[in-house]
Write an enzyme that holds these catalytic residues in place. Structure first.
Site, mmCIF file in Angstrom:
data_model
loop_
_atom_site.group_PDB
_atom_site.id
_atom_site.type_symbol
_atom_site.label_atom_id
_atom_site.label_comp_id
_atom_site.label_asym_id
_atom_site.label_seq_id
_atom_site.Cartn_x
_atom_site.Cartn_y
_atom_site.Cartn_z
ATOM 1 N N HIS A 68 0.828 -1.216 0.000
ATOM 2 C CA HIS A 68 0.000 0.000 0.000
ATOM 3 C C HIS A 68 0.855 1.255 0.000
ATOM 4 C CE1 HIS A 68 -4.241 -1.610 1.115
ATOM 5 N NE2 HIS A 68 -3.560 -2.506 0.441
ATOM 6 N N ASP A 69 2.053 1.173 0.557
ATOM 7 C CA ASP A 69 2.947 2.328 0.474
ATOM 8 C C ASP A 69 3.387 2.533 -0.976
ATOM 9 O OD1 ASP A 69 4.504 4.477 1.195
ATOM 10 O OD2 ASP A 69 6.280 3.242 1.553
ATOM 11 N N VAL A 72 0.988 4.064 -3.789
ATOM 12 C CA VAL A 72 0.454 5.425 -3.689
ATOM 13 C C VAL A 72 1.620 6.373 -3.429
ATOM 14 C CG1 VAL A 72 -1.296 6.873 -2.595
ATOM 15 C CG2 VAL A 72 -1.605 4.390 -2.639
ATOM 16 N N ASP A 76 7.481 5.609 -0.420
ATOM 17 C CA ASP A 76 8.029 6.810 0.229
ATOM 18 C C ASP A 76 7.446 7.008 1.631
ATOM 19 O OD1 ASP A 76 5.423 7.549 -0.274
ATOM 20 O OD2 ASP A 76 5.939 9.572 -0.948
ATOM 21 N N SER A 78 4.530 7.395 2.510
ATOM 22 C CA SER A 78 3.381 8.318 2.573
ATOM 23 C C SER A 78 2.204 7.659 3.289
ATOM 24 C CB SER A 78 2.960 8.776 1.174
ATOM 25 O OG SER A 78 2.724 7.659 0.340
ATOM 26 N N HIS A 198 -1.529 -13.184 -0.564
ATOM 27 C CA HIS A 198 -2.783 -13.552 0.094
ATOM 28 C C HIS A 198 -2.747 -14.981 0.644
ATOM 29 C CE1 HIS A 198 -5.128 -10.114 -2.082
ATOM 30 N NE2 HIS A 198 -4.304 -9.686 -1.164
ATOM 31 N N THR A 199 -1.579 -15.532 0.726
ATOM 32 C CA THR A 199 -1.363 -16.808 1.423
ATOM 33 C C THR A 199 -1.327 -16.616 2.938
ATOM 34 O OG1 THR A 199 0.299 -18.547 1.783
ATOM 35 C CG2 THR A 199 1.144 -16.474 1.094
ATOM 36 N N ASP A 241 -6.192 -17.592 3.619
ATOM 37 C CA ASP A 241 -5.855 -18.919 3.101
ATOM 38 C C ASP A 241 -6.381 -19.916 4.122
ATOM 39 O OD1 ASP A 241 -4.660 -21.349 2.579
ATOM 40 O OD2 ASP A 241 -2.631 -20.555 2.335
ATOM 41 N N ASP A 249 3.381 -19.443 1.790
ATOM 42 C CA ASP A 249 3.732 -20.549 0.895
ATOM 43 C C ASP A 249 2.900 -20.438 -0.381
ATOM 44 O OD1 ASP A 249 1.148 -21.348 1.541
ATOM 45 O OD2 ASP A 249 1.803 -22.760 3.075
HETATM 46 C C1 HEM Z 1 -3.824 -7.770 -6.721
HETATM 47 C C2 HEM Z 1 -4.515 -6.827 -6.127
HETATM 48 C C3 HEM Z 1 -4.852 -6.854 -4.683
HETATM 49 C C4 HEM Z 1 -6.083 -6.672 -4.137
HETATM 50 C C5 HEM Z 1 -7.351 -6.352 -4.879
HETATM 51 C C6 HEM Z 1 -5.940 -6.825 -2.711
HETATM 52 C C7 HEM Z 1 -6.977 -6.682 -1.803
HETATM 53 C C8 HEM Z 1 -6.876 -7.013 -0.468
HETATM 54 C C9 HEM Z 1 -7.972 -6.935 0.472
HETATM 55 C C10 HEM Z 1 -9.381 -6.459 0.138
HETATM 56 C C11 HEM Z 1 -7.519 -7.397 1.664
HETATM 57 C C12 HEM Z 1 -8.324 -7.566 2.940
HETATM 58 C C13 HEM Z 1 -8.476 -6.238 3.620
HETATM 59 C C14 HEM Z 1 -9.547 -6.286 4.668
HETATM 60 O O1 HEM Z 1 -10.721 -6.402 4.313
HETATM 61 O O2 HEM Z 1 -9.229 -6.203 5.842
HETATM 62 C C15 HEM Z 1 -6.129 -7.747 1.489
HETATM 63 C C16 HEM Z 1 -5.340 -8.257 2.481
HETATM 64 C C17 HEM Z 1 -3.999 -8.495 2.329
HETATM 65 N N1 HEM Z 1 -3.254 -8.225 1.207
HETATM 66 FE FE1 HEM Z 1 -3.939 -7.705 -0.606
HETATM 67 N N2 HEM Z 1 -4.648 -7.103 -2.410
HETATM 68 C C18 HEM Z 1 -3.940 -7.140 -3.590
HETATM 69 C C19 HEM Z 1 -2.584 -7.346 -3.723
HETATM 70 C C20 HEM Z 1 -1.719 -7.517 -2.668
HETATM 71 C C21 HEM Z 1 -0.294 -7.461 -2.753
HETATM 72 C C22 HEM Z 1 0.481 -7.112 -4.024
HETATM 73 C C23 HEM Z 1 0.194 -7.721 -1.516
HETATM 74 C C24 HEM Z 1 1.615 -7.771 -1.051
HETATM 75 C C25 HEM Z 1 2.634 -8.084 -1.805
HETATM 76 C C26 HEM Z 1 -0.950 -7.971 -0.665
HETATM 77 C C27 HEM Z 1 -0.869 -8.373 0.639
HETATM 78 C C28 HEM Z 1 -1.970 -8.558 1.466
HETATM 79 C C29 HEM Z 1 -1.862 -9.133 2.792
HETATM 80 C C30 HEM Z 1 -0.617 -9.720 3.435
HETATM 81 C C31 HEM Z 1 -3.148 -9.063 3.342
HETATM 82 C C32 HEM Z 1 -3.560 -9.493 4.762
HETATM 83 C C33 HEM Z 1 -3.298 -8.318 5.697
HETATM 84 C C34 HEM Z 1 -3.586 -8.538 7.157
HETATM 85 O O3 HEM Z 1 -3.867 -9.658 7.563
HETATM 86 O O4 HEM Z 1 -3.535 -7.563 7.902
HETATM 87 N N3 HEM Z 1 -2.086 -7.799 -1.390
HETATM 88 N N4 HEM Z 1 -5.773 -7.494 0.188
#
Ligand code: HEM
Length: 323
Positions: A68-69, A72, A76, A78, A198-199, A241, A249
């Site tokens: 997220h950093d 946007v 940096d 932000s 998202h693993t 997951d 993984d």
């Molecule tokens: C491909 C587009 C992506 C979308 C649409 C997306 C969307 C989301 C959403 C909606 C959540 C859950 C947020 C919530 O409701 O609390 C989430 C969680 C998460 N995302 Fe993504 N994400 C994407 C890509 C990424 C990328 C590139 C990474 C890191 C390299 C990432 C890492 C994570 C992690 C680790 C979580 C869990 C966070 C936690 O448990 O606090 N995501 N994502």
């Protein structure tokens, strides 16, 4: 080294740095703090380890914080700002950022770094190191281990509206995902690879309730039934997951193939032969995703980075420097 030889090395290096700056390519380097603040990376790693030891979920939060950093205003820091003096709220107030976690780990690391070497280590680099370190600690046997180049500067701009415009939503189609990653210089393979994050971690039910009954979706019926009862019409959180919730993984890709993923954006990876082939390769080739993920994290860490010309080293990560 003889003075003439030293000059022969120093001049090209300086020239390269200048040319890089002119071309808008700021160079990051591995071991950037080796002489500037020798314990920098160890201090961050210790802060991340202690946070993950008490709650593995914070590690997932730190990986997401890095993403997220970078999406946007570039990588940096932000995303960390609470205030910039602008009348518009900062990125932190934006809907997708309300569920971010791990800010306290960055603040703890920054406090320790300011004590060790004041004014040297940027918050942007702390976020990048922390994302890398969380990856390391969450992976089985700490196998996902890699160097994170550094040398980023911190930005002074953070706008609520930019977060929504730049972060892909969970209902994004494949075309939209490709477009939003391409806008950051990341290709389709990077997008598929990075989605594998998202693993780990959790999601609020509101992020995927459009895929639960009575809505029609391609989600596996057993999983959607379980999720519907866990969510129970509310906005609790569930593991992303459901098979190996705590470990970083390649299970995510087997979940995609089995229609056992939460978001439409996860399911969308099957929408073209190109991306479906990548998903299968990651699912079934041992070690492949891990290798690609390390490279993709480093590549994402180069998005829109700032230099001393347009950035600063903050004193505290949540506020811009008061000049
Ligand atoms: C491909 C587009 C992506 C979308 C649409 C997306 C969307 C989301 C959403 C909606 C959540 C859950 C947020 C919530 O409701 O609390 C989430 C969680 C998460 N995302 Fe993504 N994400 C994407 C890509 C990424 C990328 C590139 C990474 C890191 C390299 C990432 C890492 C994570 C992690 C680790 C979580 C869990 C966070 C936690 O448990 O606090 N995501 N994502």
């Amino acid at each position: 080294m003889a003075p003439q030889k030293l000059a022969a090395v120093v001049v090209p290096v300086t020239l390269l740095a200048l040319l890089g700056a002119v071309a808008g390519q700021i160079r990051l380097s591995v071991g950037y703090y080796k002489y500037r603040c020798p314990k920098a990376e160890t201090i961050v790693r210790e802060a991340v380890k202690s946070a993950i030891d008490s709650n593995r979920g914070t590690g997932a939060g730190l990986i997401r914080l890095f993403f997220h950093d970078c999406f946007v205003q570039g990588c940096d820091a932000s995303v960390l700002l609470n205030t910039t003096g602008s009348s518009e709220p900062t990125e932190r107030a934006s809907a997708p950022n309300l569920s971010l976690r791990g800010f306290e780990v960055i603040d703890a690391a920054k406090a320790a770094l300011e004590a060790a070497c004041p004014g040297v280590v940027s918050c942007a680099d702390i976020v990048a190191f922390a994302g890398r370190d969380a990856t390391f600690f969450l992976s089985g046997n700490n196998a996902v281990d890699f160097d994170m180049p550094a040398g980023r500067y911190d930005g002074r701009v953070s706008l609520d509206s930019e977060a929504l415009a730049n972060l892909p939503p969970p209902f994004a189609s494949l075309e939209k995902l490709k477009e939003m990653f391409a806008a950051k210089g990341l290709d389709t393979e990077d997008m598929v690879t990075l989605s594998g994050a998202h693993t780990v971690g959790r999601s609020r039910c509101s992020s995927f309730s459009d895929r639960l009954p009575p809505h029609v979706s391609d989600m596996n019926a057993t999983l959607s039934g379980t999720l519907a009862s866990q969510c129970n019409g509310g906005d609790t959180t569930v593991p992303q997951d459901s098979v190996t919730p705590d470990g970083l993984d390649s299970q995510y890709y087997r979940n995609v193939l089995n229609h056992e993923v939460l978001f439409a954006s996860d399911a969308a990876l099957l929408a073209s032969n190109q991306t479906a082939d990548m998903v299968s390769a990651n699912a079934f080739t041992p070690g492949l995703w891990e290798t690609k993920f390390k490279a993709a994290m480093v590549k994402m860490g180069r998005v829109g980075i700032k230099s001393s010309a347009d950035g600063e080293i903050r004193d505290k990560c949540w506020m811009v420097k008061v000049n």
